[in-house]
Design an enzyme around this catalytic site. Structure first.
Site, PDB file in Angstrom:
ATOM      1  N   SER A  84       2.026  -3.704  18.560  1.00  0.00           N
ATOM      2  CA  SER A  84       2.044  -4.933  19.531  1.00  0.00           C
ATOM      3  C   SER A  84       1.564  -6.030  18.909  1.00  0.00           C
ATOM      4  CB  SER A  84       1.853  -4.489  20.805  1.00  0.00           C
ATOM      5  OG  SER A  84       1.742  -5.684  21.519  1.00  0.00           O
ATOM      6  N   TYR A 120      -4.461  -0.819  26.786  1.00  0.00           N
ATOM      7  CA  TYR A 120      -3.245  -1.139  25.876  1.00  0.00           C
ATOM      8  C   TYR A 120      -3.629  -1.705  24.500  1.00  0.00           C
ATOM      9  CZ  TYR A 120       1.571  -2.865  24.935  1.00  0.00           C
ATOM     10  OH  TYR A 120       2.829  -2.858  24.285  1.00  0.00           O
TER      11      TYR A 120
END
Ligand code: NAD
Length: 250
Positions: A142, A155
């Site tokens: 990401s 995350y």
């Protein structure tokens, strides 16, 4: 057809980016095993691919569960006699909290799904790829693997970890014909960002904070995955390809 006679395993294939990649890869001739905890949507996606002339199967798989990952990869190998491509894509967003508010269990859930799940996929697919002397693995990192953001600590840690795990595995297996890369999506229009959509003002900013000024589509990410999976990317390994509309540049 760019993936003719290739066998592919995709995790997180019932929705969003994984679903788009499964459909796109099947269109290019691949046989696809869709793996997900969401059995209903996973089976529907496999049926959709079959109805459109593609080859697809679904297997309920929890990427945090070692036995489950091993069984799914074995199943794909038994079906097709090879696994040419693994797309390690399953992921969860986690709750938005500052680090001191994150329960250890929440940390474990995000890390186990987004990072350990990828390790397990690599661990169980690599022996089959070594046997054939070729294969390619793509991991979903990401933009948040490259930069910090408040309240997304677990995350960020998982996605950042994937960037170096990708380099590590590219080094360990490159000499044996296995390429390993990541993709780095920006904000993509899938259910994982539903939490952010609730605040309309904030959402407008988040969904356009990139050079192109718009949200990405899962189909646009699937094209990048297809490229990295195909022989067109034969000299690319250890890389993370950003698919973020210039989000990291912004
Ligand atoms: N959408 C974005 O903006 C964005 C941005 C960057 C990275 N990503 C990453 O892309 C990947 C795909 O997410 P998406 O955007 O398509 O979201 P999504 O919610 O549509 O898809 C995620 C899929 O993963 C599955 N999943 C969750 N936990 C699982 C588990 N333990 N075992 C197996 N499957 C599991 C879900 O059931 C779901 O089908 C994730 O790794 C996510 O972190 C998404």
């Amino acid at each position: 057809m760019r993936l003719r006679d290739k066998a592919v395993v995709i995790t997180g294939a019932a929705s969003g980016i994984g679903k788009a990649a499964a459909i796109r890869m099947a269109e290019e001739g691949a046989s696809v095993l869709l793996c997900d905890i969401n059995t209903k949507e996973g089976e529907l996606t496999a049926e959709h691919i079959q109805e459109n002339g593609g080859t697809a199967l679904f297997m309920e798989t929890d990427v945090t569960d070692e036995d489950s990952v091993q069984q799914s990869i074995q199943y794909a190998y038994k079906q097709w006699g090879a696994i040419n491509i693994l797309f390690n894509n399953a992921g969860v967003g986690g709750h938005e909290k500052k680090l001191h508010e994150v329960a250890a269990e929440e940390w474990d859930q995000v890390i186990n799904t987004n990072l350990k799940g990828v390790f397990l996929g690599i661990k169980y697919v690599v022996p089959y790829m070594l046997e054939k002397g070729k294969g390619t693995i793509i991991n979903t990192s990401s933009v948040l693997g490259f930069k910090g953001k408040k309240r997304t600590g677990p995350y960020n840690a998982a996605k950042g970890g994937l960037v170096t795990l990708t380099k590590n595995s590219a080094l360990e297996y490159g000499r044996y014909g296995i390429r390993v890369n990541s993709i780095g999506p920006g904000v993509i229009d899938t259910p994982i960002v539903d939490e952010w959509r609730k605040d309309e003002k904030k959402w407008q900013i988040i969904s356009s904070a990139n050079a192109l000024g718009r949200i990405g589509k899962p189909e646009e990410v699937a094209e990048a995955v297809l490229f990295l999976a195909s022989d067109e990317a034969s000299f690319i390994t250890g890389e993370t390809l950003m698919v973020d509309g210039g989000g990291l540049t912004f």
